[in-house]
Design an enzyme around this catalytic site. Structure first.
Site, mmCIF file in Angstrom:
data_model
loop_
_atom_site.group_PDB
_atom_site.id
_atom_site.type_symbol
_atom_site.label_atom_id
_atom_site.label_comp_id
_atom_site.label_asym_id
_atom_site.label_seq_id
_atom_site.Cartn_x
_atom_site.Cartn_y
_atom_site.Cartn_z
ATOM 1 N N SER A 1 -18.595 -16.636 9.761
ATOM 2 C CA SER A 1 -19.841 -17.086 9.577
ATOM 3 C C SER A 1 -20.336 -17.765 10.677
ATOM 4 C CB SER A 1 -19.227 -18.371 8.494
ATOM 5 O OG SER A 1 -20.546 -19.076 7.915
ATOM 6 N N ASP B 1 -18.494 -11.701 8.213
ATOM 7 C CA ASP B 1 -19.479 -12.393 7.478
ATOM 8 C C ASP B 1 -20.431 -13.233 8.095
ATOM 9 O OD1 ASP B 1 -20.882 -11.614 5.228
ATOM 10 O OD2 ASP B 1 -20.203 -13.474 4.213
ATOM 11 N N ASP C 1 -25.207 -9.868 18.244
ATOM 12 C CA ASP C 1 -25.794 -8.640 18.398
ATOM 13 C C ASP C 1 -24.909 -7.915 19.428
ATOM 14 O OD1 ASP C 1 -27.264 -7.892 21.242
ATOM 15 O OD2 ASP C 1 -27.178 -10.308 20.948
ATOM 16 N N ASP D 1 -23.617 -8.484 23.243
ATOM 17 C CA ASP D 1 -22.877 -9.637 23.314
ATOM 18 C C ASP D 1 -21.372 -9.207 24.009
ATOM 19 O OD1 ASP D 1 -24.842 -11.400 22.738
ATOM 20 O OD2 ASP D 1 -24.265 -11.533 20.686
ATOM 21 N N HIS E 1 -17.658 -14.840 0.612
ATOM 22 C CA HIS E 1 -17.862 -15.292 1.995
ATOM 23 C C HIS E 1 -16.462 -15.244 2.541
ATOM 24 C CE1 HIS E 1 -20.273 -16.421 5.577
ATOM 25 N NE2 HIS E 1 -19.796 -17.750 5.505
#
Length: 465
Positions: free
Chosen positions: A170, A194, A210, A213, A281
């Site tokens: 998250s 997620d 992204d 990274d 989630h």
């Protein structure tokens, strides 16, 4: 939880422009970090490092059940069970969560079953248990703290960032992205579980996770329906080298249980309540944990869409199947591009792994209306019966279907065929399968033959041709 996500839309406030901290550097609230954009309408600075209170809880094979708390002070690392000859996996939780939640240590325990590793659970509950917009800013502090520890490992212990894997759920996924940004992409791997959608979807790469990274970034999307009106907490946007959308990425099997059965969960009321609020989630970290102990149970298929995948248009894997989860880094073409998209199905309970097979049945015997099922028997186990076709059973016709078995049968050694009438048929017709071809996702093909026919509800065993 829903209230905590939505409340900030009413409570955003303008703050100062910049605040600086000796170890971590400066943090501003200007675009793109905060304020003035559709994705981030309010200006908010991160909470102080003291409030966020980022902690590092080290588990190893030597202390799998009780953590040792370490810090960026090298003496605490040297005095712990941390070993420089092992990989290090950081796990960063998300909004309202904490580093001492069971799922993080359980993930470490699964890792210890398959490898010798430094497993560090990152606790930042001081910054995660606040309003959602504030938490989205606090992950910048978390990312900076983890990056500072990575720098200490490198400068004081000679530990290479390429041996580090950061796993984030998250908001933790975007905190992992901040770690990667601050270490200039030298981190070996980042896994986004997620990644959170509100305040991140559609933002510049500097703000969110992204592919730049880390040397390799893989992502699991399990709650990718729009936040409005579907209350999807996760991103639909691809943000890694490999992006996996299990079950289509929006609605996970087992998350449609009634309210009472979901809250009174097998793992207890607390876990059940979490599942009720954000079941889809949370599935991402459960899939990852299960993937650790099922190395080939989460094969992802490259496909134009989940609709095409469900229509059996993406089998087998022409370039090999990457495994969603822990073993995604074994895929030989993992960094051939960014946003490579893969689909798969999972189970609906604690055993989420599935093994996909394509089966073609060539019929023999009488022409009747009915349905055909097969079961596979192999070197590792046997599958249950799966329906291949229903309709007109015509001798000489070949019917093809795919199914996801909850058992890895290994090398297929024999196949059992059974058929049933769709209507009562007093003539007692016989139907058979002259040939059944079974293909696994790696392209291996097994062929089985028989010259017999059987009445309905009678098993017919086919052996290798």
């Amino acid at each position: 939880m829903l209230l905590l996500w939505a409340l900030p839309l009413l409570l955003g406030a303008v703050a100062g422009l910049e605040v600086c901290y000796e170890r971590l550097g400066c943090f501003g609230n200007r675009i793109p970090w905060s304020g003035g954009t559709l994705e981030r309408p309010f200006s908010t600075l991160p909470s102080t490092p003291k409030i966020v209170n980022t902690r590092f809880l080290l588990y190893t094979n030597e202390n799998p059940n009780n953590f040792q708390e370490i810090s960026a002070d090298a003496s605490t690392i040297r005095g712990s069970n941390f070993r420089t000859d092992r990989k290090t996996r950081f796990i960063i939780h998300g909004f309202t969560d904490k580093g001492e939640e069971n799922w993080l240590s359980n993930l470490c325990e699964n890792l210890f079953q398959v490898e010798t590793v430094n497993c560090i659970c990152v606790d930042w509950k001081g910054g995660s248990r606040t309003t959602y917009p504030q938490a989205t800013q606090n992950i910048r502090i978390v990312g900076a703290e983890v990056a500072y520890l990575v720098g200490t490992l490198q400068s004081s212990l000679g530990y290479s960032p390429s041996n580090i894997h950061v796993i984030g759920h998250s908001l933790g996924a975007h905190a992992a992205g901040e770690v990667g940004r601050r270490t200039n992409g030298t981190i070996g791997r980042i896994t986004g579980l997620d990644p959170a959608e509100p305040y991140f979807q559609g933002t510049p790469e500097i703000v969110r996770l992204d592919p730049s990274d880390a040397q390799f970034v893989d992502v699991i999307h399990t709650d990718a329906a729009p936040m409005v009106p579907n209350l999807g907490f996760g991103m639909s946007q691809t943000v890694g080298h490999l992006d996996f959308f299990p079950n289509g990425g929006k609605e996970m099997p087992g998350c449609q249980k009634n309210v009472l059965s979901q809250i009174v969960d097998i793992n207890g009321v607390w876990e059940g309540t979490r599942d009720f609020v954000a079941c889809n989630h949370l599935r991402s970290y459960k899939y990852y944990a299960d993937s650790i102990v099922n190395p080939n149970g989460f094969a992802g298929f490259s496909c134009a869409s989940y609709t095409a995948f469900s229509a059996n248009k993406c089998f087998p894997c022409s370039n090999g199947c990457p495994q969603m989860g822990h073993y995604a880094d074994r895929f030989s073409r993992k960094t051939d591009g960014v946003g490579q998209t893969f689909y798969l199905n999972t189970g609906d309970s604690s055993n989420f792994a599935r093994w996909r097979y394509q089966v073609a049945v060539t019929l023999s015997g009488r022409r009747v209306t009915g349905h055909v099922l097969v079961s596979l028997y192999g070197s590792k186990g046997n599958s249950k019966q799966y329906e291949i076709f229903t309709g007109l059973l015509k001798p000489g016709d070949t019917h093809l279907n795919e199914f996801d078995s909850d058992v890895d049968v290994g090398d297929v050694q024999k196949v059992k065929f059974v058929w049933y009438n769709n209507v009562i048929n007093p003539t007692l017709p016989k139907v058979g399968a002259s040939q059944i071809t079974v293909e696994q996702n790696d392209g291996r093909v097994f062929k089985f033959c028989s010259t017999d026919t059987v009445r309905e509800d009678i098993l017919l065993t086919l052996t290798p041709c």
